[in-house]
Design a protein around this motif. Structure first.
Motif, PDB file in Angstrom:
ATOM      1  N   MET A 102       0.793  -1.051  -0.013  1.00 39.98           N
ATOM      2  CA  MET A 102       0.101  -0.079  -0.077  1.00 39.98           C
ATOM      3  C   MET A 102       0.874   1.151  -0.061  1.00 39.98           C
ATOM      4  SD  MET A 102      -2.505   1.271   3.038  1.00 39.98           S
ATOM      5  CE  MET A 102      -4.127   0.853   2.731  1.00 39.98           C
ATOM      6  N   SER A 103       0.569   2.064  -0.855  1.00 35.90           N
ATOM      7  CA  SER A 103       1.498   3.258  -0.902  1.00 35.90           C
ATOM      8  C   SER A 103       0.731   4.480  -0.536  1.00 35.90           C
ATOM      9  CB  SER A 103       2.116   3.643  -2.459  1.00 35.90           C
ATOM     10  OG  SER A 103       0.942   3.979  -3.154  1.00 35.90           O
ATOM     11  N   LEU A 104       1.239   5.453   0.081  1.00 30.17           N
ATOM     12  CA  LEU A 104       0.735   6.494   0.593  1.00 30.17           C
ATOM     13  C   LEU A 104       0.871   7.433  -0.484  1.00 30.17           C
ATOM     14  CD1 LEU A 104      -0.971   7.845   3.072  1.00 30.17           C
ATOM     15  CD2 LEU A 104       1.157   8.226   3.769  1.00 30.17           C
ATOM     16  N   GLU A 105      -0.193   8.364  -0.759  1.00 32.39           N
ATOM     17  CA  GLU A 105       0.055   9.338  -1.882  1.00 32.39           C
ATOM     18  C   GLU A 105      -0.157  10.738  -1.303  1.00 32.39           C
ATOM     19  OE1 GLU A 105      -1.707   9.078  -5.751  1.00 32.39           O
ATOM     20  OE2 GLU A 105      -1.805   6.768  -5.421  1.00 32.39           O
ATOM     21  N   ILE A 106       0.611  11.828  -1.632  1.00 35.29           N
ATOM     22  CA  ILE A 106       0.286  12.988  -0.945  1.00 35.29           C
ATOM     23  C   ILE A 106      -0.550  13.704  -2.222  1.00 35.29           C
ATOM     24  CG2 ILE A 106       1.131  15.411  -0.495  1.00 35.29           C
ATOM     25  CD1 ILE A 106       3.637  13.508   0.778  1.00 35.29           C
ATOM     26  N   GLU A 107      -1.451  14.433  -1.449  1.00 35.28           N
ATOM     27  CA  GLU A 107      -2.446  14.955  -2.489  1.00 35.28           C
ATOM     28  C   GLU A 107      -1.833  16.333  -3.141  1.00 35.28           C
ATOM     29  OE1 GLU A 107      -6.941  17.393  -2.417  1.00 35.28           O
ATOM     30  OE2 GLU A 107      -6.743  15.489  -1.428  1.00 35.28           O
ATOM     31  N   GLU A 108      -1.649  16.727  -4.144  1.00 36.74           N
ATOM     32  CA  GLU A 108      -1.216  17.927  -4.752  1.00 36.74           C
ATOM     33  C   GLU A 108      -2.196  19.168  -4.439  1.00 36.74           C
ATOM     34  OE1 GLU A 108       1.579  20.448  -5.753  1.00 36.74           O
ATOM     35  OE2 GLU A 108       1.924  18.332  -5.428  1.00 36.74           O
ATOM     36  N   VAL A 109      -1.708  19.914  -3.705  1.00 35.49           N
ATOM     37  CA  VAL A 109      -2.537  21.047  -3.630  1.00 35.49           C
ATOM     38  C   VAL A 109      -2.598  22.105  -4.783  1.00 35.49           C
ATOM     39  CG1 VAL A 109      -2.717  23.375  -2.028  1.00 35.49           C
ATOM     40  CG2 VAL A 109      -1.991  21.321  -1.130  1.00 35.49           C
ATOM     41  N   ALA A 110      -3.746  22.501  -5.242  1.00 37.37           N
ATOM     42  CA  ALA A 110      -3.754  23.593  -6.299  1.00 37.37           C
ATOM     43  C   ALA A 110      -3.854  25.009  -5.559  1.00 37.37           C
ATOM     44  CB  ALA A 110      -5.198  23.335  -6.857  1.00 37.37           C
ATOM     45  N   LEU A 111      -2.665  25.818  -5.806  1.00 37.20           N
ATOM     46  CA  LEU A 111      -2.306  26.981  -5.358  1.00 37.20           C
ATOM     47  C   LEU A 111      -2.994  28.054  -6.001  1.00 37.20           C
ATOM     48  CD1 LEU A 111       1.422  26.935  -4.535  1.00 37.20           C
ATOM     49  CD2 LEU A 111      -0.466  26.778  -2.903  1.00 37.20           C
ATOM     50  N   PRO A 112      -3.715  29.189  -5.369  1.00 37.06           N
ATOM     51  CA  PRO A 112      -4.089  30.258  -6.066  1.00 37.06           C
ATOM     52  C   PRO A 112      -3.222  30.835  -6.956  1.00 37.06           C
ATOM     53  CG  PRO A 112      -4.736  30.353  -3.601  1.00 37.06           C
ATOM     54  CD  PRO A 112      -3.680  28.909  -3.852  1.00 37.06           C
ATOM     55  N   ARG A 113      -3.575  31.631  -7.799  1.00 39.38           N
ATOM     56  CA  ARG A 113      -2.641  32.149  -8.695  1.00 39.38           C
ATOM     57  C   ARG A 113      -1.818  33.225  -8.175  1.00 39.38           C
ATOM     58  NH1 ARG A 113      -4.331  33.749 -14.365  1.00 39.38           N
ATOM     59  NH2 ARG A 113      -6.229  32.374 -13.742  1.00 39.38           N
ATOM     60  N   ALA A 114      -2.018  34.011  -7.170  1.00 39.86           N
ATOM     61  CA  ALA A 114      -1.277  34.759  -6.342  1.00 39.86           C
ATOM     62  C   ALA A 114      -0.071  34.033  -5.663  1.00 39.86           C
ATOM     63  CB  ALA A 114      -1.808  35.636  -5.481  1.00 39.86           C
ATOM     64  N   LEU A 115      -0.371  32.767  -5.108  1.00 41.85           N
ATOM     65  CA  LEU A 115       0.773  32.041  -4.536  1.00 41.85           C
ATOM     66  C   LEU A 115       1.748  31.536  -5.726  1.00 41.85           C
ATOM     67  CD1 LEU A 115      -1.055  30.660  -1.379  1.00 41.85           C
ATOM     68  CD2 LEU A 115       0.040  32.625  -1.597  1.00 41.85           C
ATOM     69  N   VAL A 116       1.050  31.264  -7.015  1.00 42.11           N
ATOM     70  CA  VAL A 116       1.726  30.393  -7.908  1.00 42.11           C
ATOM     71  C   VAL A 116       2.770  31.469  -8.432  1.00 42.11           C
ATOM     72  CG1 VAL A 116       1.827  29.825 -10.224  1.00 42.11           C
ATOM     73  CG2 VAL A 116       0.227  28.934  -8.731  1.00 42.11           C
ATOM     74  N   HIS A 117       2.505  32.775  -8.459  1.00 41.92           N
ATOM     75  CA  HIS A 117       3.134  33.987  -8.946  1.00 41.92           C
ATOM     76  C   HIS A 117       4.294  34.475  -7.593  1.00 41.92           C
ATOM     77  CE1 HIS A 117       4.477  37.652 -10.668  1.00 41.92           C
ATOM     78  NE2 HIS A 117       4.114  38.462  -9.418  1.00 41.92           N
ATOM     79  N   ALA A 118       3.824  34.298  -6.325  1.00 42.14           N
ATOM     80  CA  ALA A 118       4.877  34.504  -5.325  1.00 42.14           C
ATOM     81  C   ALA A 118       5.894  33.478  -5.302  1.00 42.14           C
ATOM     82  CB  ALA A 118       4.114  34.423  -3.953  1.00 42.14           C
ATOM     83  N   ARG A 119       5.530  32.233  -5.719  1.00 44.32           N
ATOM     84  CA  ARG A 119       6.493  31.084  -5.714  1.00 44.32           C
ATOM     85  C   ARG A 119       7.381  31.482  -6.883  1.00 44.32           C
ATOM     86  NH1 ARG A 119       4.502  25.464  -4.262  1.00 44.32           N
ATOM     87  NH2 ARG A 119       5.251  26.182  -2.360  1.00 44.32           N
ATOM     88  N   ALA A 120       7.055  31.475  -7.963  1.00 45.15           N
ATOM     89  CA  ALA A 120       7.802  31.836  -9.075  1.00 45.15           C
ATOM     90  C   ALA A 120       8.859  33.001  -8.899  1.00 45.15           C
ATOM     91  CB  ALA A 120       6.917  32.243 -10.370  1.00 45.15           C
ATOM     92  N   GLU A 121       8.271  34.018  -8.354  1.00 46.66           N
ATOM     93  CA  GLU A 121       9.295  35.146  -7.962  1.00 46.66           C
ATOM     94  C   GLU A 121      10.316  34.894  -7.048  1.00 46.66           C
ATOM     95  OE1 GLU A 121       7.554  38.793  -6.500  1.00 46.66           O
ATOM     96  OE2 GLU A 121       6.608  39.292  -8.261  1.00 46.66           O
ATOM     97  N   ALA A 122      10.090  33.837  -6.082  1.00 48.81           N
ATOM     98  CA  ALA A 122      10.904  33.500  -5.219  1.00 48.81           C
ATOM     99  C   ALA A 122      12.176  32.451  -5.415  1.00 48.81           C
ATOM    100  CB  ALA A 122      10.274  32.531  -4.054  1.00 48.81           C
ATOM    101  N   GLU A 123      11.518  31.840  -6.577  1.00 44.89           N
ATOM    102  CA  GLU A 123      12.493  30.651  -7.169  1.00 44.89           C
ATOM    103  C   GLU A 123      13.297  31.582  -8.148  1.00 44.89           C
ATOM    104  OE1 GLU A 123       9.973  27.988  -9.219  1.00 44.89           O
ATOM    105  OE2 GLU A 123       9.437  26.795  -7.250  1.00 44.89           O
ATOM    106  N   ALA A 124      12.919  32.622  -8.760  1.00 48.75           N
ATOM    107  CA  ALA A 124      13.797  33.650  -9.515  1.00 48.75           C
ATOM    108  C   ALA A 124      14.788  34.138  -8.718  1.00 48.75           C
ATOM    109  CB  ALA A 124      12.915  34.471 -10.469  1.00 48.75           C
ATOM    110  N   GLN A 125      14.445  34.582  -7.602  1.00 51.41           N
ATOM    111  CA  GLN A 125      15.494  35.242  -6.609  1.00 51.41           C
ATOM    112  C   GLN A 125      16.313  34.131  -5.783  1.00 51.41           C
ATOM    113  OE1 GLN A 125      12.903  37.627  -4.187  1.00 51.41           O
ATOM    114  NE2 GLN A 125      12.217  38.895  -6.034  1.00 51.41           N
ATOM    115  N   GLY A 126      16.049  33.036  -6.074  1.00 48.89           N
ATOM    116  CA  GLY A 126      16.856  31.859  -5.383  1.00 48.89           C
ATOM    117  C   GLY A 126      16.461  31.785  -3.789  1.00 48.89           C
ATOM    118  N   ALA A 127      15.356  32.228  -3.626  1.00 46.46           N
ATOM    119  CA  ALA A 127      14.903  32.194  -2.081  1.00 46.46           C
ATOM    120  C   ALA A 127      14.593  30.758  -1.680  1.00 46.46           C
ATOM    121  CB  ALA A 127      13.310  32.747  -1.876  1.00 46.46           C
ATOM    122  N   SER A 128      14.988  30.458  -0.491  1.00 51.93           N
ATOM    123  CA  SER A 128      14.901  29.039   0.062  1.00 51.93           C
ATOM    124  C   SER A 128      13.406  28.749   0.787  1.00 51.93           C
ATOM    125  CB  SER A 128      15.870  28.863   1.233  1.00 51.93           C
ATOM    126  OG  SER A 128      15.781  29.685   2.148  1.00 51.93           O
TER     127      SER A 128
END
Length: 159
Positions: A1-27
């Motif tokens: 039996m494998s345990l699957e983690i449900e992927e969370v659908a992030l709101p657009r504002a958080l997708v944008h915030a995450r992309a900015e953080a990744e572009a800046q190399g944030a941890s």
């Protein structure tokens, strides 16, 4: 039996915030404005977690219905060694380490450190609120005159 983690659908504002953080190399996942944070909380798309000390919440004010997990405690602001465990416990109903959480402190600095620590501990969707509750110090060494949750006219209460 494998345990699957449900992927969370992030709101657009958080997708944008995450992309900015990744572009800046944030941890961590990134930061959002107080207005965006409140809109997400009101829409039931995120949980607001106040990471200020209990004293700050009591005497300066806090956002109604926000959770409280102090990043640091006491007047000396000693780092809370149980922060990550306490955060996971407080977010258990919202999905624990998979919960979408927005961390709020006084100016946005401690909440960023807390978000970085949360990411390192395996939290997937923890963002910090830019500007914080009171905002940055101005030229007169005062907070709340130029930015921050209260300055933006967002809901808060005081004991």
């Amino acid at each position: 039996m494998s345990l699957e983690i449900e992927e969370v659908a992030l709101p657009r504002a958080l997708v944008h915030a995450r992309a900015e953080a990744e572009a800046q190399g944030a941890s961590h996942a990134g930061g959002v404005s107080p207005q965006t944070a409140w809109a997400l909380v009101e829409a039931g798309q995120a949980t607001l977690v106040d990471v200020r000390s209990g004293e700050e919440r009591k005497f300066v004010g806090h956002v109604p219905q926000s959770l409280h997990v102090p990043w640091a405690t006491g007047t000396a602001l000693t780092r809370n060694p149980r922060f990550e465990r306490e955060l996971e416990a407080r977010l258990a109903k919202e999905g624990g380490k998979q919960a979408v959480a927005l961390l709020l402190c006084r100016s946005g600095k401690r909440s960023k450190l807390a978000a970085e620590a949360a990411a390192k501990a395996g939290f997937s969707h923890v963002f910090h609120v830019l500007e914080g509750f009171e905002g940055e110090l101005d030229a007169r060494q005062h907070r709340g005159d130029a930015d921050g949750w209260r300055f933006r006219g967002l809901p808060w209460v005081q004991d």
